[in-house]
Design an enzyme around this catalytic site. Structure first.
Site, short mmCIF file in Angstrom:
data_model
loop_
_atom_site.label_atom_id
_atom_site.label_comp_id
_atom_site.label_asym_id
_atom_site.label_seq_id
_atom_site.Cartn_x
_atom_site.Cartn_y
_atom_site.Cartn_z
NE ARG A 69 -7.33 -4.35 -0.55
CZ ARG A 69 -7.44 -5.65 -0.78
NH1 ARG A 69 -8.23 -6.41 -0.02
NH2 ARG A 69 -6.79 -6.20 -1.78
CE1 TYR A 196 -0.09 0.89 2.95
CE2 TYR A 196 -2.08 -0.29 2.31
CZ TYR A 196 -0.84 0.25 2.00
OH TYR A 196 -0.36 0.15 0.71
CE LYS A 205 -9.22 -1.07 -3.46
NZ LYS A 205 -9.17 -1.55 -4.81
CG HIS A 225 -11.04 -4.09 -7.86
ND1 HIS A 225 -10.24 -5.14 -7.47
CD2 HIS A 225 -10.31 -2.98 -7.63
CE1 HIS A 225 -9.08 -4.67 -7.03
NE2 HIS A 225 -9.10 -3.38 -7.12
CB SER A 247 -5.34 -6.13 -5.07
OG SER A 247 -6.65 -5.85 -4.66
CB CYS A 249 -3.63 -8.33 -11.19
SG CYS A 249 -3.38 -9.63 -9.96
CG ASP A 276 -8.50 0.55 -7.38
OD1 ASP A 276 -7.96 -0.53 -7.68
OD2 ASP A 276 -8.95 0.77 -6.24
NE ARG A 370 -1.22 -0.32 -2.92
CZ ARG A 370 -2.01 -0.88 -3.85
NH1 ARG A 370 -2.64 -0.13 -4.70
NH2 ARG A 370 -2.14 -2.19 -3.90
P1 GTP Z 1 -4.39 -2.28 -7.12
O1 GTP Z 1 -4.09 -0.82 -6.98
O2 GTP Z 1 -3.82 -3.09 -5.98
O3 GTP Z 1 -5.82 -2.58 -7.33
O4 GTP Z 1 -3.50 -2.83 -8.33
P2 GTP Z 1 -3.48 -2.67 -9.93
O5 GTP Z 1 -4.36 -3.71 -10.54
O6 GTP Z 1 -3.71 -1.25 -10.34
O7 GTP Z 1 -1.98 -3.11 -10.26
P3 GTP Z 1 -0.77 -2.30 -10.91
O8 GTP Z 1 -1.09 -1.78 -12.28
O9 GTP Z 1 -0.28 -1.31 -9.93
O10 GTP Z 1 0.33 -3.46 -11.09
C1 GTP Z 1 0.81 -4.21 -10.02
C2 GTP Z 1 2.12 -4.85 -10.38
O11 GTP Z 1 1.99 -5.66 -11.57
C3 GTP Z 1 3.24 -3.84 -10.63
O12 GTP Z 1 4.40 -4.24 -9.96
C4 GTP Z 1 3.41 -3.90 -12.12
O13 GTP Z 1 4.74 -3.58 -12.50
C5 GTP Z 1 3.00 -5.32 -12.51
N1 GTP Z 1 2.43 -5.36 -13.88
C6 GTP Z 1 1.47 -4.54 -14.38
N2 GTP Z 1 1.18 -4.84 -15.68
C7 GTP Z 1 1.98 -5.88 -16.00
C8 GTP Z 1 2.16 -6.64 -17.22
O14 GTP Z 1 1.52 -6.41 -18.24
N3 GTP Z 1 3.07 -7.66 -17.17
C9 GTP Z 1 3.79 -7.93 -16.03
N4 GTP Z 1 4.66 -8.94 -16.09
N5 GTP Z 1 3.66 -7.22 -14.88
C10 GTP Z 1 2.77 -6.22 -14.86
C1 SPV Z 2 -6.21 -2.88 -3.71
O1 SPV Z 2 -5.70 -3.59 -2.82
O2 SPV Z 2 -6.94 -3.37 -4.60
C2 SPV Z 2 -5.91 -1.43 -3.79
C3 SPV Z 2 -5.14 -0.82 -2.69
O3 SPV Z 2 -6.32 -0.77 -4.72
S1 SPV Z 2 -6.09 -0.51 -1.27
O4 SPV Z 2 -6.71 0.80 -1.41
O5 SPV Z 2 -5.16 -0.50 -0.11
O6 SPV Z 2 -7.10 -1.51 -1.10
MN MN Z 3 -7.56 -2.01 -6.14
#
Ligand code: GTP
Ligand code: SPV
Ligand code: MN
Length: 587
Positions: A69, A196, A205, A225, A247, A249, A276, A370
């Protein structure tokens, strides 16, 4: 296709502007989608992966300057700048339309314009909203087909002009003329010069958060979110939690969590409703209900493994589109950092470069690469996933990446304090947005990049929603931090499946079953309240995880004050009051 004059007039106008050679309506049929996949493979837009190992899966690579983004090129064009607020980019609507119309002029020449009617939320649910996306990208069509409900069944449901007008042209993917623009008052989204994810899948979003948060403010509901999960206890009762993390996290990971073995054996289980986005409404019974408006997961690939997120990995085994990961040329499967310890020797890295994975430098997959996977592929998808009424939320959890400051978990004293806890969220930036990574920034409710109006009014809306709920039935609010580090920079908490241990304290608190002690920042568990059975963690580490360092917090309060100052008089009095309480508690 439709007789709806509002749809047809708008389509005519956009056709005259973009001048595509052809218009194709997306009807939602598998035959049409299959033909588009074949076309995308023929032109090289997508690559077919190993049909035996990854049936129905495809690969797509975006331009190197177009991998996340672009927050600095994302605009909220309300009539006045105050309505967009100090943390959104703003331009006067007329000026922006002028600029954009010039960019879109002839942008689809020699290309097909696809018309995608789509529903955010189950078709026909009272929570759901409809959009139509016009795009010159087959990749967008195929992603929208996974991420949303599409086609004739949606088109039939449109009443009058009650649909969000979404125009996307990848044009020539020029980063200097890339714009992601929202006109909330016109229910309109325009995206140009990107191909993208979050920039172009306009249901996600752009609509489900930025436009929807604006609609929610007008109509008395919330677009957040947030992941949504159901936690089943050994008695078979399921309680629902919604959690907002910025994002990359950990939302997808928490939403699909597999409990530690000993809790699994007892009968605990997590069901995924969403990973999400959550749309939340107050039900007739005074409780808060949530739906996931999406139909798929656009998840972060790196870090996803059998160990960290088995359910997400399983979800990507069929009918999935992979974007910017690495390819194993020997068997046409995919690879990313953290999948396993065996990068392919004969590898195409995400940029398209041929490399030997054993000797490569840097990343084979882009850090923000992704997968787009259908939610129904997920082994733990909730039976309530399609429930048009949504699920009742017992707890709201905020969180982010904080190496110091925030303890593993704490509870807000009441709704108002909870809103303040959300409003003071901060997190280290990630690869999900273009720009520096690892810099702490304030990200209220994980909505900094996604709020479609003035953030101060958004805080006000949260406070008002609380007032409309029965205080006994309103969700309890918590804050978590899986990312606290020791002096050497190692994570103190194992995270992933072990986060279940924290969720159990959270739900026990909701049911009045667990203890907590008051602290300057809120209600903290004692060490004995977090179940560490079979966990390799020392008492010192747990103590550190739950520790609130007053000096560090005072620094944060100074930063909060500075942050809130930008909202001036628009900042709700309750937020100012909570900030004073926190400061006094720390003194
Ligand atoms: P968006 O799709 O961008 O909104 O992200 P999201 O909040 O769904 O994040 P996601 O669960 O994909 O995690 C992002 C990164 O954080 C990945 O590389 C995970 O491996 C890492 N991660 C997730 N949960 C944990 C955790 O509990 N501990 C640690 N150390 N890393 C974590
Ligand atoms: C984020 O960035 O929080 C996502 C991926 O979930 S995107 O759809 O590219 O914004
Ligand atoms: Mn997101």
């Amino acid at each position: 296709m439709t007789e709806n004059k509002f749809v047809l007039n708008w389509l005519d106008k956009m056709k005259d502007l973009c001048k595509p050679s052809e218009i194709v309506w997306i009807d939602g049929s598998e035959e049409q989608l299959e033909a588009l996949r074949a076309e995308a493979v023929a032109t090289g837009e997508m690559i077919k992966l190993n049909e035996e190992k990854l049936p129905g899966c495809y690969y797509h690579r975006t331009a190197e300057n177009d991998v996340a983004r672009v927050e600095d090129r994302t605009f909220i064009c309300t009539p006045t700048e105050e309505e967009a607020g100090p943390i959104n980019n703003w331009m006067a609507p007329d000026e922006m339309y002028d600029k954009l119309y010039k960019l879109y002029d002839g942008s689809m020449q020699g290309r097909t314009m696809y018309v995608i009617p789509y529903s955010m939320g189950p078709v026909g649910s009272p929570f759901s909203k409809i959009g139509i996306e016009l795009t010159d990208s087959i990749y967008v069509v195929l992603n929208m087909a996974i991420m949303t409900r599409i086609g004739n069944k949606v088109l039939e449901k449109i009443e009058g002009d009650d649909f969000t007008k979404c125009l996307h042209s990848k044009k020539d993917v020029n980063p200097d003329e890339r714009y992601i623009v929202h006109f909330p008052q016109d229910n309109t989204i325009m995206s140009v010069n990107s191909a993208y994810g979050g920039n172009v899948l306009l249901g996600k979003k752009c609509f489900a958060l930025r436009i929807a948060s604006y609609l929610g403010k007008q109509e008395g509901w919330m677009a957040e979110h947030m992941l949504i999960l159901g936690l089943e206890n050994p008695q078979g009762e399921v309680k629902y939690i919604a959690a907002a993390f910025p994002s990359a996290c950990g939302k997808t990971n928490l939403a699909m969590l597999i409990p530690p073995e000993y809790l699994k054996e007892k009968g605990y289980k997590v069901w995924t409703v969403g990973d999400d986005i959550a749309w939340l409404r107050i039900g007739a019974d005074g409780r808060l209900y949530a739906i996931n408006p999406e139909a798929g997961f656009f998840g972060v690939a790196p870090g996803t493994s059998v160990k960290t997120n088995f359910n997400a990995l399983e979800s990507t085994k069929k009918n999935t589109i992979f974007t910017n990961v690495a390819i194993n040329n020997d068997d046409m499967t995919v690879w990313w950092e953290g999948l396993d310890k065996n990068p392919p020797e004969n590898c195409t890295e995400w940029t398209g470069k041929q490399v030997n994975g054993k000797t490569y430098e840097g990343n084979l997959a882009h850090p923000n690469s992704r997968f787009t996977a259908p939610a129904i592929n997920c082994p733990c998808i909730s039976p309530e996933f399609e429930n048009p009424q949504g699920v009742p939320i017992s707890a709201i959890v905020f969180g982010g990446r904080r190496a110091k400051t925030a303890p593993l978990v704490y509870q807000a004293r009441d709704w108002e304090h909870g809103v303040f806890v959300g409003a003071t969220m901060a997190s280290e930036t990630t690869a999900a947005a273009a720009g520096a990574v690892g810099v702490v920034r304030r990200d209220p409710m994980a909505m900094k990049p996604f709020v479609g109006y003035n953030m101060a009014d958004y805080f006000g809306h949260w406070l008002e929603m609380g007032e409309k709920m029965d205080p006994e039935k309103a969700p309890k609010i918590f804050h978590v931090n899986w990312f606290r580090k020791d002096e050497e920079g190692n994570f103190l908490w194992p995270g992933f499946g072990d986060n279940m241990r924290v969720l159990l304290w959270i739900l026990d608190r909701c049911e009045g079953k667990a203890d907590a002690q008051d602290s300057p920042i809120g209600l903290l568990p004692s060490m004995k309240d977090i179940d560490v059975t079979n966990l390799d963690i020392t008492e010192e580490q747990l103590e550190e995880l739950l520790h609130v360092d007053k000096d560090v917090w005072m620094e944060d309060v100074a930063n909060q004050k500075e942050y809130f100052a930008q909202f001036g008089d628009r900042l709700p009095a309750a937020i100012k009051k909570q900030l004073e309480i926190l400061e006094n508690n720390l003194k």
